[in-house]
Design a protein around this motif. Sequence first.
Motif, PDB file in Angstrom:
ATOM      1  N   SER A   1      10.868 117.726 -18.225  1.00  0.00           N
ATOM      2  CA  SER A   1      11.616 116.621 -18.902  1.00  0.00           C
ATOM      3  C   SER A   1      12.960 117.161 -19.483  1.00  0.00           C
TER       4      SER A   1
ATOM      5  N   THR B   1      12.795 116.919 -22.896  1.00  0.00           N
ATOM      6  CA  THR B   1      12.022 117.527 -24.125  1.00  0.00           C
ATOM      7  C   THR B   1      11.506 118.854 -23.538  1.00  0.00           C
TER       8      THR B   1
ATOM      9  N   THR C   1      14.095 115.675 -29.675  1.00  0.00           N
ATOM     10  CA  THR C   1      14.356 116.524 -30.348  1.00  0.00           C
ATOM     11  C   THR C   1      14.005 117.215 -31.018  1.00  0.00           C
TER      12      THR C   1
ATOM     13  N   VAL D   1      23.470 117.620 -30.962  1.00  0.00           N
ATOM     14  CA  VAL D   1      22.861 116.101 -29.897  1.00  0.00           C
ATOM     15  C   VAL D   1      23.785 115.049 -29.749  1.00  0.00           C
TER      16      VAL D   1
ATOM     17  N   CYS E   1      21.183 114.755 -23.153  1.00  0.00           N
ATOM     18  CA  CYS E   1      20.508 114.271 -22.461  1.00  0.00           C
ATOM     19  C   CYS E   1      21.275 113.052 -21.903  1.00  0.00           C
TER      20      CYS E   1
ATOM     21  N   LYS F   1      14.610 111.787 -16.904  1.00  0.00           N
ATOM     22  CA  LYS F   1      13.908 110.140 -17.267  1.00  0.00           C
ATOM     23  C   LYS F   1      14.869 109.582 -16.601  1.00  0.00           C
TER      24      LYS F   1
ATOM     25  N   LYS G   1      18.088 108.331 -17.662  1.00  0.00           N
ATOM     26  CA  LYS G   1      19.831 108.985 -17.577  1.00  0.00           C
ATOM     27  C   LYS G   1      20.817 108.123 -16.618  1.00  0.00           C
TER      28      LYS G   1
ATOM     29  N   GLY H   1      11.962 113.812 -15.417  1.00  0.00           N
ATOM     30  CA  GLY H   1      12.781 115.640 -15.139  1.00  0.00           C
ATOM     31  C   GLY H   1      13.645 115.946 -15.628  1.00  0.00           C
TER      32      GLY H   1
HETATM   33  C1  LIG Z   1      16.231 111.163 -23.280  1.00  0.00           C
HETATM   34  C2  LIG Z   1      16.584 111.985 -24.245  1.00  0.00           C
HETATM   35  C3  LIG Z   1      15.952 113.249 -24.673  1.00  0.00           C
HETATM   36  C4  LIG Z   1      14.244 113.286 -23.911  1.00  0.00           C
HETATM   37  O1  LIG Z   1      13.978 113.397 -22.645  1.00  0.00           O
HETATM   38  P1  LIG Z   1      12.897 113.367 -21.661  1.00  0.00           P
HETATM   39  O2  LIG Z   1      13.283 113.573 -20.444  1.00  0.00           O
HETATM   40  O3  LIG Z   1      12.139 112.121 -21.570  1.00  0.00           O
HETATM   41  O4  LIG Z   1      11.638 113.932 -21.958  1.00  0.00           O
HETATM   42  C5  LIG Z   1      16.036 114.323 -25.851  1.00  0.00           C
HETATM   43  N1  LIG Z   1      17.280 113.950 -26.339  1.00  0.00           N
HETATM   44  C6  LIG Z   1      17.404 112.677 -26.039  1.00  0.00           C
HETATM   45  C7  LIG Z   1      19.243 112.570 -26.742  1.00  0.00           C
HETATM   46  C8  LIG Z   1      17.563 111.359 -25.025  1.00  0.00           C
HETATM   47  O5  LIG Z   1      18.026 110.594 -24.813  1.00  0.00           O
END
Ligand SMILES: *Cc1c(COP(=O)(O)O)cnc(C)c1O
Length: 363
Positions: free
Chosen positions: A47, A49, A77, A119, A147, A171, A174, A181
């Motif tokens: 993932s 995360t 985060t 981020v 992400c 995920k 995205k 993943g």
């Molecule tokens: C989606 C996302 C995450 C977490 O991703 P997962 O695959 O859901 O664990 C972390 N940070 C940001 C900015 C995201 O958009």
Amino acid sequence: MPDPTAYEAMAAALARMPDPDSYQEVRALEGELAAAFGARRAVAVSSGTAAITTALAACGIGADDEVLVPAVTVVMTVAAVAAAGARPVFVDAAAEGRGMDLADLTSKTGPATKAVIAVHLAGRTDNIHDLAACARTTGLRLIEDACQAQGTTSRGRAAGTVGDIGCFSLKDGKIISCGEGGYLLTDDDALADRAAAYRTHWQSPAPGAPAGSRLGANHRLAEPLAALARHNLQRFPDALAQRRQQAARLHRAVDATAGLEPIAPADGEVPNGYSALWRVTLPEPRAFATRLAGLGVPNSVGTHRLTAAHLHPACSGYATGDLPRARATVDTLLAVPFTEHDTEQAIEQWALTIRQEAAAWKS
Ligand SMILES: *Cc1c(COP(=O)(O)O)cnc(C)c1O
């Protein structure tokens, strides 16, 4: 919907299991990701995360360490830092909400501070190059939570390849996805080897830490999901072009609406179109975002209740007093994300709703 070749690749991967020493889809995916984004190495994980937690572990960051995190972020985060055993320290937003305030960041950097996480919310990298320079001078690791930034470039560099490690999610929702993943990108072989070891209970060797010498985690990506991710990575150029067209369409159709100021890309940045983005100057902007969500216009504050992380109830253990610019940045954000299923008609309808509601909103 995945086409038949994707299902076949997933079925073939399943049929090979259990085959713990092979991981041929994962390895192939890693090579393809590294090539696609111009990084030396990619490490696939379970993932986004997990990617952040793994990145911190690869950097040797854990208990008693502090990690600087923007207050303008999602809770994932923060959770990833906590999962690594480190303490998140929130940094206020820069003026106009463009990334982190470097003065606040510097004032919060002490002997325990080991890393800063940038981020790229809504696919925007903001002041990433200034932040990278700042991290270099202060000797901090720079980890990018990219992400939402697959495909964004800044001064010709892919988002997630400016710092020491970039973290990505696969995920659904995205731009590249396989349901669940993630992956990380780095140019540093030692970091990549340590990330790969940590992800699988430190069962593979890494510089300075032989196999079995530490406790790690199971953050592995399953083979069938890696097969699906490879398929969707091939479609990534089309998916990216579609998001950019969707974002441009919505921005065009909402253009010059009183109370909504489009947020332009940073200097030298080409965003991926993950979200259309405005600063709301109407009164009670959170209520406005919630109203739009109720009328079918998805957005981060109205639909997903995005709150500045330092004010989020789940983060109260790490609260550091109010960070007024971060709060205002989140509260006045209108970020409308897209999926591949959002049609031109749907987007035109959102635009109509946004314009009508802005015009009718209490002033
Ligand atoms: C989606 C996302 C995450 C977490 O991703 P997962 O695959 O859901 O664990 C972390 N940070 C940001 C900015 C995201 O958009």
